[in-house]
Motif scaffolding. Structure first.
Motif, PDB file in Angstrom:
ATOM      1  N   ILE A  87     -14.748 -39.535  63.221  1.00  0.00           N
ATOM      2  CA  ILE A  87     -15.213 -39.768  61.844  1.00  0.00           C
ATOM      3  C   ILE A  87     -16.694 -40.112  61.787  1.00  0.00           C
ATOM      4  O   ILE A  87     -17.229 -40.387  60.718  1.00  0.00           O
ATOM      5  N   GLY A  88     -17.357 -40.091  62.946  1.00  0.00           N
ATOM      6  CA  GLY A  88     -18.801 -40.298  62.974  1.00  0.00           C
ATOM      7  C   GLY A  88     -19.225 -41.745  62.808  1.00  0.00           C
ATOM      8  O   GLY A  88     -20.308 -42.027  62.306  1.00  0.00           O
ATOM      9  N   MET A  89     -18.390 -42.663  63.243  1.00  0.00           N
ATOM     10  CA  MET A  89     -18.684 -44.085  63.118  1.00  0.00           C
ATOM     11  C   MET A  89     -19.209 -44.606  64.460  1.00  0.00           C
ATOM     12  O   MET A  89     -18.693 -44.234  65.511  1.00  0.00           O
ATOM     13  N   THR A  90     -20.209 -45.454  64.420  1.00  0.00           N
ATOM     14  CA  THR A  90     -20.729 -46.055  65.647  1.00  0.00           C
ATOM     15  C   THR A  90     -19.896 -47.283  66.012  1.00  0.00           C
ATOM     16  O   THR A  90     -19.150 -47.825  65.178  1.00  0.00           O
ATOM     17  N   GLN A  91     -20.051 -47.740  67.253  1.00  0.00           N
ATOM     18  CA  GLN A  91     -19.379 -48.969  67.666  1.00  0.00           C
ATOM     19  C   GLN A  91     -19.859 -50.140  66.811  1.00  0.00           C
ATOM     20  O   GLN A  91     -19.056 -50.998  66.441  1.00  0.00           O
ATOM     21  N   GLN A  92     -21.128 -50.152  66.490  1.00  0.00           N
ATOM     22  CA  GLN A  92     -21.697 -51.227  65.668  1.00  0.00           C
ATOM     23  C   GLN A  92     -21.056 -51.243  64.277  1.00  0.00           C
ATOM     24  O   GLN A  92     -20.689 -52.297  63.765  1.00  0.00           O
ATOM     25  N   GLN A  93     -20.916 -50.074  63.671  1.00  0.00           N
ATOM     26  CA  GLN A  93     -20.317 -49.999  62.333  1.00  0.00           C
ATOM     27  C   GLN A  93     -18.865 -50.472  62.355  1.00  0.00           C
ATOM     28  O   GLN A  93     -18.439 -51.214  61.458  1.00  0.00           O
ATOM     29  N   LEU A  94     -18.112 -50.043  63.366  1.00  0.00           N
ATOM     30  CA  LEU A  94     -16.717 -50.473  63.469  1.00  0.00           C
ATOM     31  C   LEU A  94     -16.652 -51.985  63.672  1.00  0.00           C
ATOM     32  O   LEU A  94     -15.865 -52.673  63.016  1.00  0.00           O
ATOM     33  N   ALA A  95     -17.485 -52.485  64.562  1.00  0.00           N
ATOM     34  CA  ALA A  95     -17.497 -53.922  64.834  1.00  0.00           C
ATOM     35  C   ALA A  95     -17.795 -54.717  63.567  1.00  0.00           C
ATOM     36  O   ALA A  95     -17.149 -55.741  63.305  1.00  0.00           O
ATOM     37  N   GLU A  96     -18.752 -54.264  62.777  1.00  0.00           N
ATOM     38  CA  GLU A  96     -19.099 -54.962  61.535  1.00  0.00           C
ATOM     39  C   GLU A  96     -17.925 -54.971  60.564  1.00  0.00           C
ATOM     40  O   GLU A  96     -17.650 -55.987  59.912  1.00  0.00           O
ATOM     41  N   GLN A  97     -17.219 -53.836  60.468  1.00  0.00           N
ATOM     42  CA  GLN A  97     -16.075 -53.771  59.544  1.00  0.00           C
ATOM     43  C   GLN A  97     -14.945 -54.685  59.989  1.00  0.00           C
ATOM     44  O   GLN A  97     -14.215 -55.230  59.167  1.00  0.00           O
ATOM     45  N   VAL A  98     -14.795 -54.832  61.300  1.00  0.00           N
ATOM     46  CA  VAL A  98     -13.700 -55.642  61.840  1.00  0.00           C
ATOM     47  C   VAL A  98     -14.109 -57.116  61.974  1.00  0.00           C
ATOM     48  O   VAL A  98     -13.257 -57.994  62.060  1.00  0.00           O
ATOM     49  N   GLY A  99     -15.414 -57.377  61.986  1.00  0.00           N
ATOM     50  CA  GLY A  99     -15.894 -58.752  62.071  1.00  0.00           C
ATOM     51  C   GLY A  99     -16.064 -59.264  63.488  1.00  0.00           C
ATOM     52  O   GLY A  99     -15.845 -60.452  63.755  1.00  0.00           O
ATOM     53  N   ILE A 100     -16.436 -58.365  64.406  1.00  0.00           N
ATOM     54  CA  ILE A 100     -16.664 -58.754  65.796  1.00  0.00           C
ATOM     55  C   ILE A 100     -17.974 -58.131  66.282  1.00  0.00           C
ATOM     56  O   ILE A 100     -18.629 -57.401  65.547  1.00  0.00           O
ATOM     57  N   LYS A 101     -18.354 -58.395  67.516  1.00  0.00           N
ATOM     58  CA  LYS A 101     -19.560 -57.823  68.112  1.00  0.00           C
ATOM     59  C   LYS A 101     -19.234 -56.445  68.691  1.00  0.00           C
ATOM     60  O   LYS A 101     -18.108 -56.195  69.121  1.00  0.00           O
ATOM     61  N   PHE A 102     -20.241 -55.561  68.713  1.00  0.00           N
ATOM     62  CA  PHE A 102     -19.990 -54.210  69.203  1.00  0.00           C
ATOM     63  C   PHE A 102     -19.601 -54.200  70.678  1.00  0.00           C
ATOM     64  O   PHE A 102     -18.894 -53.305  71.131  1.00  0.00           O
ATOM     65  N   GLN A 103     -20.023 -55.221  71.430  1.00  0.00           N
ATOM     66  CA  GLN A 103     -19.657 -55.281  72.850  1.00  0.00           C
ATOM     67  C   GLN A 103     -18.143 -55.404  73.016  1.00  0.00           C
ATOM     68  O   GLN A 103     -17.578 -54.885  73.982  1.00  0.00           O
ATOM     69  N   GLN A 104     -17.509 -56.058  72.050  1.00  0.00           N
ATOM     70  CA  GLN A 104     -16.049 -56.183  72.107  1.00  0.00           C
ATOM     71  C   GLN A 104     -15.396 -54.824  71.877  1.00  0.00           C
ATOM     72  O   GLN A 104     -14.411 -54.495  72.530  1.00  0.00           O
ATOM     73  N   ILE A 105     -15.962 -54.035  70.984  1.00  0.00           N
ATOM     74  CA  ILE A 105     -15.447 -52.674  70.775  1.00  0.00           C
ATOM     75  C   ILE A 105     -15.580 -51.883  72.064  1.00  0.00           C
ATOM     76  O   ILE A 105     -14.658 -51.152  72.462  1.00  0.00           O
ATOM     77  N   GLN A 106     -16.716 -52.025  72.756  1.00  0.00           N
ATOM     78  CA  GLN A 106     -16.902 -51.337  74.042  1.00  0.00           C
ATOM     79  C   GLN A 106     -15.799 -51.721  75.019  1.00  0.00           C
ATOM     80  O   GLN A 106     -15.244 -50.857  75.702  1.00  0.00           O
ATOM     81  N   LYS A 107     -15.492 -53.005  75.086  1.00  0.00           N
ATOM     82  CA  LYS A 107     -14.452 -53.473  76.010  1.00  0.00           C
ATOM     83  C   LYS A 107     -13.080 -52.935  75.620  1.00  0.00           C
ATOM     84  O   LYS A 107     -12.272 -52.590  76.487  1.00  0.00           O
ATOM     85  N   TYR A 108     -12.806 -52.864  74.325  1.00  0.00           N
ATOM     86  CA  TYR A 108     -11.539 -52.282  73.881  1.00  0.00           C
ATOM     87  C   TYR A 108     -11.457 -50.807  74.270  1.00  0.00           C
ATOM     88  O   TYR A 108     -10.433 -50.326  74.749  1.00  0.00           O
ATOM     89  N   GLU A 109     -12.542 -50.089  74.034  1.00  0.00           N
ATOM     90  CA  GLU A 109     -12.537 -48.635  74.264  1.00  0.00           C
ATOM     91  C   GLU A 109     -12.394 -48.280  75.738  1.00  0.00           C
ATOM     92  O   GLU A 109     -11.891 -47.207  76.062  1.00  0.00           O
ATOM     93  N   THR A 110     -12.826 -49.132  76.626  1.00  0.00           N
ATOM     94  CA  THR A 110     -12.672 -48.864  78.057  1.00  0.00           C
ATOM     95  C   THR A 110     -11.359 -49.412  78.603  1.00  0.00           C
ATOM     96  O   THR A 110     -11.001 -49.128  79.745  1.00  0.00           O
TER      97      THR A 110
END
Length: 124
Positions: free
Chosen positions: A20-43
């Motif tokens: 959907i063309g969303m960055t890790q930063q954008q997802l993190a902001e919508q969920v209320g966490i830091k983008f580094q946490q999204i990175q950890k989830y994705e790996t």
């Protein structure tokens, strides 16, 4: 070592986010966490809690079950036929870019392109 289910869920998060063309930063902001946490989830390095997965599914506009599609009952991924495509097709940036571009094409032209691709693959 990461659990195979956590790795699979992380791949599905990355797949949908990228599609959907969303960055890790954008997802993190919508969920209320830091983008580094999204990175950890994705790996698969960190497990996603049920409530966080709920929030991520809402942000990515999919059902929670989307993240578990492609898993067998034993928690292992259903592997693709290795002759036809790589095991992690949705982890392939080029493949995801192709899918995103495909859906950007107007529906009537997309259908014609799909038919052409099917004919070409049958001829190969």
């Amino acid at each position: 070592m990461a659990h195979p289910v956590d790795v699979h869920v992380g791949k599905r998060i990355r797949h949908r986010r990228w599609l959907i063309g969303m960055t890790q930063q954008q997802l993190a902001e919508q969920v209320g966490i830091k983008f580094q946490q999204i990175q950890k989830y994705e790996t698969g390095a960190n497990r996603v809690s049920a409530s966080r997965l709920w929030d991520i599914s809402d942000a990515l506009d999919v059902q929670v079950s989307f993240f578990f599609e492609g898993l067998q009952e034993d928690g292992k991924e259903v592997s693709a036929d290795s002759k036809l495509m790589p095991d992690d097709l949705m982890g392939d940036k080029e493949a995801l870019d192709l899918v995103r571009s495909y859906y950007a094409i107007p529906e009537n032209q997309r259908r014609r392109l799909f038919d052409l691709a099917r004919v070409l693959s049958d001829a190969a």
